[in-house]
Design a protein around this motif. Structure first.
Motif, PDB file in Angstrom:
ATOM      1  N   ASP A 184      29.947  34.909  42.562  1.00  0.00           N
ATOM      2  CA  ASP A 184      28.833  33.961  42.573  1.00  0.00           C
ATOM      3  C   ASP A 184      28.203  33.970  43.965  1.00  0.00           C
ATOM      4  O   ASP A 184      28.488  34.848  44.786  1.00  0.00           O
ATOM      5  N   ALA A 185      27.342  33.006  44.221  1.00  0.00           N
ATOM      6  CA  ALA A 185      26.608  32.976  45.492  1.00  0.00           C
ATOM      7  C   ALA A 185      27.260  32.068  46.526  1.00  0.00           C
ATOM      8  O   ALA A 185      26.628  31.735  47.530  1.00  0.00           O
ATOM      9  N   SER A 186      28.512  31.701  46.314  1.00  0.00           N
ATOM     10  CA  SER A 186      29.154  30.730  47.199  1.00  0.00           C
ATOM     11  C   SER A 186      29.333  31.241  48.622  1.00  0.00           C
ATOM     12  O   SER A 186      29.454  30.437  49.544  1.00  0.00           O
ATOM     13  N   GLU A 187      29.358  32.553  48.814  1.00  0.00           N
ATOM     14  CA  GLU A 187      29.594  33.101  50.149  1.00  0.00           C
ATOM     15  C   GLU A 187      28.340  33.710  50.763  1.00  0.00           C
ATOM     16  O   GLU A 187      28.420  34.407  51.779  1.00  0.00           O
ATOM     17  N   VAL A 188      27.191  33.466  50.159  1.00  0.00           N
ATOM     18  CA  VAL A 188      25.932  33.944  50.738  1.00  0.00           C
ATOM     19  C   VAL A 188      25.613  33.086  51.962  1.00  0.00           C
ATOM     20  O   VAL A 188      25.555  31.852  51.862  1.00  0.00           O
ATOM     21  N   ASP A 203      34.646  27.834  48.511  1.00  0.00           N
ATOM     22  CA  ASP A 203      34.385  29.165  49.054  1.00  0.00           C
ATOM     23  C   ASP A 203      33.188  29.151  49.994  1.00  0.00           C
ATOM     24  O   ASP A 203      32.210  28.432  49.783  1.00  0.00           O
ATOM     25  N   GLY A 204      33.277  29.951  51.037  1.00  0.00           N
ATOM     26  CA  GLY A 204      32.202  30.098  52.008  1.00  0.00           C
ATOM     27  C   GLY A 204      32.349  31.426  52.711  1.00  0.00           C
ATOM     28  O   GLY A 204      33.374  32.112  52.576  1.00  0.00           O
ATOM     29  N   THR A 236      47.996  22.817  44.823  1.00  0.00           N
ATOM     30  CA  THR A 236      47.273  23.642  43.872  1.00  0.00           C
ATOM     31  C   THR A 236      45.905  24.016  44.425  1.00  0.00           C
ATOM     32  O   THR A 236      45.418  23.417  45.385  1.00  0.00           O
ATOM     33  N   GLY A 237      45.251  24.995  43.774  1.00  0.00           N
ATOM     34  CA  GLY A 237      43.894  25.351  44.153  1.00  0.00           C
ATOM     35  C   GLY A 237      43.204  26.151  43.071  1.00  0.00           C
ATOM     36  O   GLY A 237      43.861  26.835  42.281  1.00  0.00           O
ATOM     37  N   TYR A 238      41.879  26.043  43.026  1.00  0.00           N
ATOM     38  CA  TYR A 238      41.100  26.859  42.093  1.00  0.00           C
ATOM     39  C   TYR A 238      39.620  26.859  42.492  1.00  0.00           C
ATOM     40  O   TYR A 238      39.038  25.815  42.782  1.00  0.00           O
ATOM     41  N   THR A 239      39.029  28.041  42.531  1.00  0.00           N
ATOM     42  CA  THR A 239      37.584  28.220  42.491  1.00  0.00           C
ATOM     43  C   THR A 239      37.318  29.432  41.615  1.00  0.00           C
ATOM     44  O   THR A 239      38.229  30.219  41.313  1.00  0.00           O
ATOM     45  N   ASP A 240      36.061  29.595  41.211  1.00  0.00           N
ATOM     46  CA  ASP A 240      35.736  30.740  40.364  1.00  0.00           C
ATOM     47  C   ASP A 240      36.045  32.060  41.058  1.00  0.00           C
ATOM     48  O   ASP A 240      36.451  33.032  40.419  1.00  0.00           O
TER      49      ASP A 240
END
Length: 433
Positions: free
Chosen positions: A66-70, A238-239, A311-315
């Motif tokens: 996805d665009a989370s790290e743009v 996310d970044g 715990t953790g989760y992102t797409d």
């Protein structure tokens, strides 16, 4: 990032449907954790653990989906972190596939985590691993690093007033509201037990804001020689440049477990969380009462001897997890990165790896966590121990602590019969109308 809210609106059900669903669900969860977590069957492709022998993530995590790290306008993304000339923790940990001690038995089946590590919390020995220094996204497990920074800098008794900016935090929120009054300990409980990004925002604000907090987190990671780790956000969203490794996550969790407050909070099953006052700008708004919050780490309830975890989760990160447990005088930590819920859920994968680690010989080792040459009798670090569970026998088995299986089965059978009777009566009533 997929958003999970602590409290969400649900479509109303009939009384009968609600009773039947609740009773059936409770019976399944209570009597058979395996049944409750059963996964769909009949897949056409047999499961295989992701292969990392070719070191696909040696320098950076997999490409984002996805665009989370743009990077933002006018900004450029950071270069990948340098890869050390010699693997931190020992040469064997430079391997990208399975890294096992001599004569080790086969690893547990059905592990979907792309990378994992088993380490001894007391001695720092790494017992076994898969792609230990491969770089992946941490998701909310990076809150372990945030908590370590915050717990050493903030007064846990200080009262903080919630803001609208806290309440607007992206992603998972515990339910902080503007005008609410929260001690820093309560914010840390929300951060670690429920992965509240609103709590992360409230904590970071006290540390100088997001940018300053991320700098403090990365400074600590570098000082600990967690050289695969770079935080991009305090919360784990996310970044650009976000990164960690299964090895680093074990190292960071072990460091956090030297802090008594951290060990206590991650071992807490449930606490009450404050509400917040009505907003005078919203017509007819009313005070928002407090509510209980429960720990997201299921192994705290399901695995005998679990000490806590995160715990953790992102797409992009997928499922991430870190947890520790004690057995026979040993304390082990297991980390999972880039896992999925199939063929079994991440907590079950961690439980299998914990069992595997506890079954290995006491001197099994493929490397060490930095700066540790201790033994169980003379550990290299002093770990905090969580307090005994209130009103519980710490020597009892999970079944003994949660009631007799026979008694529970009888009660579940009775409520199931009653529930089905109510359902039949309700259905007959609807047919008549």
């Amino acid at each position: 990032m997929r958003t999970r809210m602590t409290r969400r609106a649900r479509r109303p059900r009939s009384l009968a449907a609600t009773l039947v669903a609740g009773l059936l669900g409770a019976a399944a969860l209570t009597l058979s954790p395996t049944l409750a977590d059963a996964q769909p069957t009949g897949t056409t492709t047999p499961f295989t653990t992701p292969n990392t022998d070719s070191c696909p993530n040696k320098t950076a995590p997999p490409p984002a989906i996805d665009a989370s790290e743009v990077p933002g306008p006018g900004e450029t993304g950071p270069d990948p972190l340098p890869v050390p000339a010699s693997p931190v923790g020992g040469d064997r940990l430079g391997g990208c596939g399975l890294v096992l001690p001599d004569k080790a038995p086969p690893v547990p089946a059905e592990i979907s985590a792309t990378a994992w590590t088993i380490a001894d919390l007391d001695t720092g020995r790494v017992l076994a691993a898969k792609d230990p220094h491969g770089r992946y996204r941490p998701a909310s497990t990076i809150k372990v690093l945030l908590a370590t920074v915050a717990l050493r800098a903030l007064d846990l008794n200080k009262v903080v007033v919630g803001t609208q900016e806290d309440a607007n935090a992206d992603g998972t929120r515990v339910g902080i509201g503007p005008g609410g009054r929260y001690t820093n300990k309560q914010l840390m409980q929300a951060l670690l037990m429920c992965s509240g990004n609103d709590a992360a925002h409230a904590v970071a604000a006290q540390l100088g804001g997001d940018r300053a907090t991320v700098a403090k987190m990365n400074e600590l990671a570098k000082r600990l020689r967690a050289l695969d780790t770079r935080a991009a956000t305090p919360s784990g969203l996310d970044g650009p440049g976000m990164s960690t490794s299964a090895y680093d996550l074990a190292l960071l969790f072990r460091e956090a477990m030297t802090i008594p407050a951290f060990a206590e909070i991650v071992h807490t099953e449930q606490v009450d969380f404050p509400g917040y006052p009505a907003d005078p700008k919203i017509p007819d708004d009313k005070d928002h009462p407090g509510f209980p919050i429960a720990n997201d780490n299921r192994l705290l309830f399901d695995y005998d001897g679990d000490l806590g975890g995160k715990t953790g989760y992102t797409d992009d990160a997928r499922q991430t997890f870190v947890t520790a447990a004690a057995r026979g005088g040993h304390r082990l930590v297991v980390t999972l990165l880039k896992a999925d819920v199939l063929p079994i859920r991440p907590p079950e994968q961690a439980a299998r790896l914990l069992d595997y680690g506890f079954a290995l010989p006491r001197d099994a080792s493929v490397g060490t966590l930095p700066g540790d040459t201790g033994t169980t009798a003379n550990p290299g670090v002093t770990l905090a121990s969580p307090p005994p569970h209130p009103n519980s026998d710490t020597t009892a088995t999970p079944a003994e602590r949660h009631g007799s299986w026979g008694t529970i089965a009888i009660i579940a059978g009775l409520v199931l019969v009653i529930g089905l009777g109510i359902a039949a009566w309700s259905l007959r009533g609807r047919t008549r109308s």
